[in-house]
Design an enzyme around this catalytic site. Structure first.
Site, mmCIF file in Angstrom:
data_model
loop_
_atom_site.group_PDB
_atom_site.id
_atom_site.type_symbol
_atom_site.label_atom_id
_atom_site.label_comp_id
_atom_site.label_asym_id
_atom_site.label_seq_id
_atom_site.Cartn_x
_atom_site.Cartn_y
_atom_site.Cartn_z
ATOM 1 N N PRO A 2 -16.444 -1.076 -1.449
ATOM 2 C CA PRO A 2 -16.272 -1.372 -2.873
ATOM 3 C C PRO A 2 -14.793 -1.397 -3.247
ATOM 4 O O PRO A 2 -14.038 -0.524 -2.836
ATOM 5 C CB PRO A 2 -16.985 -0.212 -3.572
ATOM 6 C CG PRO A 2 -17.822 0.431 -2.543
ATOM 7 C CD PRO A 2 -17.158 0.170 -1.234
ATOM 8 N N GLU A 3 -14.400 -2.390 -4.011
ATOM 9 C CA GLU A 3 -13.027 -2.476 -4.471
ATOM 10 C C GLU A 3 -12.970 -2.039 -5.925
ATOM 11 O O GLU A 3 -13.999 -1.791 -6.542
ATOM 12 C CB GLU A 3 -12.514 -3.911 -4.316
ATOM 13 C CG GLU A 3 -12.575 -4.374 -2.883
ATOM 14 C CD GLU A 3 -11.815 -5.670 -2.634
ATOM 15 O OE1 GLU A 3 -10.873 -5.978 -3.374
ATOM 16 O OE2 GLU A 3 -12.177 -6.364 -1.673
ATOM 17 N N LYS A 55 -9.893 2.874 -7.297
ATOM 18 C CA LYS A 55 -11.231 2.882 -6.703
ATOM 19 C C LYS A 55 -11.938 4.217 -6.901
ATOM 20 O O LYS A 55 -12.989 4.458 -6.330
ATOM 21 C CB LYS A 55 -11.134 2.576 -5.208
ATOM 22 C CG LYS A 55 -10.460 1.248 -4.898
ATOM 23 C CD LYS A 55 -10.338 1.074 -3.403
ATOM 24 C CE LYS A 55 -9.431 -0.072 -3.047
ATOM 25 N NZ LYS A 55 -9.185 -0.129 -1.603
ATOM 26 N N ASN A 170 -9.647 -5.343 0.135
ATOM 27 C CA ASN A 170 -9.331 -6.393 1.096
ATOM 28 C C ASN A 170 -9.675 -7.808 0.629
ATOM 29 O O ASN A 170 -8.936 -8.749 0.902
ATOM 30 C CB ASN A 170 -10.047 -6.088 2.402
ATOM 31 C CG ASN A 170 -9.221 -6.523 3.566
ATOM 32 O OD1 ASN A 170 -7.989 -6.453 3.511
ATOM 33 N ND2 ASN A 170 -9.852 -7.025 4.585
ATOM 34 N N ARG A 255 -7.590 -4.960 9.190
ATOM 35 C CA ARG A 255 -8.306 -5.567 8.071
ATOM 36 C C ARG A 255 -8.097 -7.072 8.068
ATOM 37 O O ARG A 255 -7.018 -7.561 8.372
ATOM 38 C CB ARG A 255 -7.780 -4.977 6.772
ATOM 39 C CG ARG A 255 -7.859 -3.460 6.787
ATOM 40 C CD ARG A 255 -8.974 -2.967 5.975
ATOM 41 N NE ARG A 255 -8.440 -2.312 4.808
ATOM 42 C CZ ARG A 255 -9.103 -2.253 3.672
ATOM 43 N NH1 ARG A 255 -10.255 -2.843 3.559
ATOM 44 N NH2 ARG A 255 -8.602 -1.622 2.659
#
Ligand SMILES: [Zn+2]
Length: 275
Positions: A2-3, A55, A170, A255
């Site tokens: 989750p961002e 976050k 990301n 990433r």
């Protein structure tokens, strides 16, 4: 993972159903939370707000008590009617907050602790967060200062660094740099203040756009299959210029970064010099 935008949406829903309500029941499988609940019971407290910082999610209870949670990879909050069947197995339940007619259940939440407002200020992670891109009073000068303090880092790494600016994950990292027409591997030292301000402006705009609807979107397309510009589209044609989107794993966590080599050329190429 989750961002910031997903956490913001979750907090908004929790805030809508829990704010101003009195806790009837609190349960957790996490001993540290139950210890606090035993010493200073949650039941009877009013939920004052559910907000985010980057976050991180903060549920504020009356009596200066905050439940701080971070979802990391798999955590999520669900809201149910008391008699409804959960969409996740009960063994994944970590936290349960019940008010009249509503049960909020936190599943697989790896980071959860109770804090006072004073402990929040001193908190190792919360206290060090950079300006919040979804915050009402975003401090752009401070954000730029934190970026230029890392001249050797790539702009992609800096955007993910929560101590620089809070909220970007990301997916949004790649999307922001596409819209800002910036090569992800550009060193901060090679960017001008105007470049950095433009990137920050795009970052705020895309985050805000993503929390407006029910899911993440960075394009303005009505087509549900065309919500993103570049992320997850390696090998496919760029939606803007048709060039093949590139993707590469980089950085400490390997990433994924996706970008269009034509829309996001390195600065030195743009200036006409050889790399
Ligand atoms: Zn392109």
């Amino acid at each position: 993972m989750p961002e910031g935008d997903s956490i913001f949406r979750a907090a908004r829903v929790l805030d809508r159903v829990l704010k101003g309500r009195v806790v009837e029941k609190f349960e957790s499988v996490l001993p540290a939370l139950m210890r606090v609940n035993y010493d200073t019971p949650l039941a009877g407290r009013t939920i004052e707000s559910v907000t985010t910082r980057g976050k991180h999610l903060l549920m504020a209870f009356s009596g200066d008590l905050f439940l701080h949670t971070h979802m990391r990879m798999n955590g999520s909050w669900h809201i149910y009617r008391p008699d409804a069947r959960w969409q996740r197995p009960a063994r994944d339940m970590r936290i349960l907050v019940a008010v009249e007619n509503v049960v909020a259940v936190g599943f697989n939440i790896p980071v959860a602790e109770f804090l006072s407002s004073r402990e929040i200020v001193r908190h190792r992670e919360l206290g060090a967060l950079g300006p919040d891109l979804l915050g009402r009073s975003f401090d752009e000068i401070e954000a730029r200062r934190r970026i230029v303090a890392l001249p050797h880092d790539t702009i992609a790494d800096v955007l993910l660094n929560q101590r620089v600016v809070a909220g970007v994950g990301n997916v949004l990292k790649s999307e922001i740099l596409f819209v800002a027409a910036t090569c992800p591997f550009e060193r901060v030292a090679d960017l001008t203040d105007a470049d950095i301000d433009r990137i920050l402006g795009v970052a705020r705009e895309l985050m805000a756009m993503s929390v407006r609807g029910r899911r993440r979107q960075t394009t303005r397309s009505m087509d549900p299959r065309a919500m993103l510009w570049v992320y997850g589209r390696g090998g496919l044609p760029c939606r803007r210029c048709g060039a093949t989107i590139e993707s590469r794993k980089s950085g400490t966590d390997a990433r994924l970064t996706c970008w269009c080599p034509r829309c996001q050329p390195p600065r030195r190429d743009r200036a006409g010099r050889a790399r």
